[in-house]
Design a protein around this motif. Structure first.
Motif, short mmCIF file in Angstrom:
data_model
loop_
_atom_site.label_atom_id
_atom_site.label_comp_id
_atom_site.label_asym_id
_atom_site.label_seq_id
_atom_site.Cartn_x
_atom_site.Cartn_y
_atom_site.Cartn_z
N UNK A 183 -6.25 2.39 -4.22
CA UNK A 183 -6.12 1.71 -2.81
C UNK A 183 -7.21 2.24 -2.05
N UNK A 184 -8.21 1.55 -1.61
CA UNK A 184 -9.22 2.05 -0.71
C UNK A 184 -8.47 3.18 0.50
N UNK A 185 -7.51 2.65 0.93
CA UNK A 185 -6.90 3.41 2.13
C UNK A 185 -6.60 5.01 1.66
N UNK A 186 -6.19 5.09 0.26
CA UNK A 186 -5.86 6.24 -0.25
C UNK A 186 -7.09 7.32 -0.15
N UNK A 187 -8.43 6.79 -0.31
CA UNK A 187 -9.54 7.69 -0.26
C UNK A 187 -10.15 7.73 1.20
N UNK A 188 -9.70 7.08 2.25
CA UNK A 188 -10.53 6.94 3.57
C UNK A 188 -9.96 7.86 4.37
N UNK A 189 -10.63 8.69 5.30
CA UNK A 189 -10.18 9.55 6.25
C UNK A 189 -11.08 9.48 7.45
N UNK A 190 -10.77 10.18 8.35
CA UNK A 190 -11.33 10.44 9.84
C UNK A 190 -13.13 10.77 9.55
N UNK A 191 -13.31 11.39 8.58
CA UNK A 191 -14.84 11.93 8.59
C UNK A 191 -15.22 12.61 9.64
N UNK A 192 -16.13 12.38 10.33
CA UNK A 192 -16.58 13.02 11.57
C UNK A 192 -15.75 12.89 12.68
N UNK A 193 -14.86 12.04 12.84
CA UNK A 193 -13.78 12.07 13.97
C UNK A 193 -13.49 10.41 14.07
N UNK A 194 -13.48 9.70 13.44
CA UNK A 194 -13.00 8.37 13.60
C UNK A 194 -11.74 8.18 14.00
N UNK A 195 -11.35 7.52 15.09
CA UNK A 195 -10.11 6.97 15.27
C UNK A 195 -9.32 6.15 14.48
N UNK A 196 -7.99 5.64 14.68
CA UNK A 196 -7.34 4.94 13.80
C UNK A 196 -8.09 3.39 13.61
N UNK A 197 -8.67 2.96 14.45
CA UNK A 197 -9.34 1.77 14.37
C UNK A 197 -10.76 2.03 13.45
N UNK A 198 -11.46 3.07 13.68
CA UNK A 198 -12.41 3.35 12.79
C UNK A 198 -12.14 3.82 11.40
N UNK A 199 -10.83 3.92 11.09
CA UNK A 199 -10.56 4.56 9.63
C UNK A 199 -10.14 3.29 9.24
N UNK A 200 -9.46 2.30 10.05
CA UNK A 200 -9.21 0.89 9.43
C UNK A 200 -10.60 0.14 9.22
N UNK A 201 -11.43 0.35 10.07
CA UNK A 201 -12.99 -0.41 9.51
C UNK A 201 -13.44 0.25 8.44
N UNK A 202 -13.26 1.65 8.24
CA UNK A 202 -13.81 2.25 6.97
C UNK A 202 -13.18 1.46 5.56
N UNK A 203 -11.89 1.36 5.76
CA UNK A 203 -10.98 0.93 4.95
C UNK A 203 -11.50 -0.44 4.21
N UNK A 204 -11.67 -1.16 5.40
CA UNK A 204 -12.22 -2.39 5.08
C UNK A 204 -13.60 -2.63 4.45
N UNK A 205 -14.40 -1.76 4.65
CA UNK A 205 -15.62 -1.66 4.25
C UNK A 205 -15.67 -1.14 2.92
N UNK A 206 -14.99 -0.25 2.46
CA UNK A 206 -14.83 0.51 1.16
C UNK A 206 -14.11 -0.80 0.24
N UNK A 207 -13.12 -1.37 1.04
CA UNK A 207 -12.59 -2.49 -0.23
C UNK A 207 -13.79 -3.50 -0.45
N UNK A 208 -14.45 -3.89 0.62
CA UNK A 208 -15.45 -5.12 0.18
C UNK A 208 -16.42 -4.54 -0.47
#
Length: 336
Positions: A183-208
């Motif tokens: 799952x994309x969510x397994x690979x996504x983290x906060x990086x340089x400091x994303x909050x929970x909403x930012x991490x969710x946005x990254x997950x959706x981007x990686x999935x797409x």
């Protein structure tokens, strides 16, 4: 050594044409470890690291006279999707900071005795948005690979690799997800400091992005999902291998950059050590999938090659023990 050897279209068959580990030197180093004035295995991974270096340097007593640290910087079109809490201008600003000696990597390289070079890769021309199309065409990807290969000093005894690029933790997650599934969510983290909403946005981007570019080869995945700094890291890995130089990869983003090479042939990374396990949650999974054991686990997640520079000090210590300790016979100690 010309960079034309590393044509992206021939990655799958490349490992067989490149130097491999010197088993004779490796065996000699193992024998030496067993004769040193200590119980066998008492120095743990320091022994393993010395033997690894011996095998790739082709000598019983490996040395690090020249350690080259390379930090590649690139910008990413995926930042248009709001995956980055910092503006893209920070990439160029941090490159300037590196060049003026003000970053963590400058201090760590000085402490560890590494020669640092920073290579900015067309920062004014970000790659394409991976949710909309490929990051790079074949020509761009090849050019970045060649730039990485050309940066390697053939006289280096070890090459340390790092990166800088706002948005590239999203790129790392996409490369890891494409290479190893899950799952994309397994690979996504906060990086340089994303909050929970930012991490969710990254997950959706990686999935797409991963769904859009599914089913590609390692080379195709690198071009479609990677950035210029990721391609340059791959080029540097290959150039170091061609010269028989061992490599220290930094953390999550740097390890993920090598995932397309692993897709093409895991043997392309046999000469690579991973410096540390990043605090980014996907890195532990990535290391397990690639069969790599990190040297350090310090909860670092800075990038820049900072973990690689820190691990270099451990590697130097391993070689000092390996080369400088007396054998039982030399010391006149019973039990050898």
């Amino acid at each position: 050594m010309t960079t034309s050897q590393f044509d992206l279209s021939t990655l799958a068959g490349l490992a067989a044409t490149l130097p491999g580990v010197d088993q004779t030197a490796r065996s000699a180093a193992t024998d030496r470890q067993n004769q040193l004035t200590k119980p066998p295995g008492a120095l743990g991974r320091l022994e393993d690291l010395a033997i690894f270096m011996a095998g790739w340097q082709g000598t019983e007593k490996p040395v690090i006279n020249t350690a080259q640290a390379l930090v590649f910087a690139g910008n990413h079109g995926v930042c248009a999707q709001g995956v980055n809490p910092f503006p893209q201008e920070v990439t160029a600003q941090m490159v300037a900071n590196f060049e003026h000696g003000g970053a963590a990597i400058n201090q760590l390289c000085r402490a560890a005795g590494a020669d640092l070079s920073v290579i900015a890769l067309e920062l004014d021309r970000p790659t394409g948005d991976i949710t909309q199309g490929p990051a790079m065409g074949a020509e761009d990807a090849q050019a970045a690979l060649d730039a990485g290969a050309a940066a390697v000093n053939p006289s280096a005894d070890i090459v340390l690799l790092g990166e800088m690029g706002i948005g590239n933790s999203t790129i790392a997650a996409a490369l890891a997800n494409a290479a190893f599934g899950g799952a994309a969510a397994d690979w996504v983290g906060p990086g340089t400091g994303s909050d929970a909403a930012g991490v969710s946005r990254k997950v959706a981007v990686v999935e797409t992005a991963v769904a859009r570019h599914a089913g590609l080869s390692g080379a195709g995945t690198l071009a479609a999902l990677g950035g210029r700094e990721q391609a340059a890291i791959c080029g540097a890995i290959l150039a170091a291998r061609a010269q028989g130089i061992p490599v220290l990869l930094d953390g999550y983003i740097c390890t993920a950059a090598a995932a397309p090479l692993h897709m093409a042939d895991p043997a392309l990374l046999d000469h690579c050590l991973v410096a540390h396990q990043s605090a980014e949650p996907g890195h532990a999974m990535l290391l397990k999938a690639m069969g790599k054991t990190p040297i350090l686990q310090f909860d670092m997640r800075l990038g820049e090659g900072s973990g690689a520079a820190l691990a270099l000090s451990v590697l130097r210590a391993a070689l000092e023990c390996h080369n400088g300790m007396a054998t039982f016979a030399e010391a006149g100690v019973a039990g050898g």
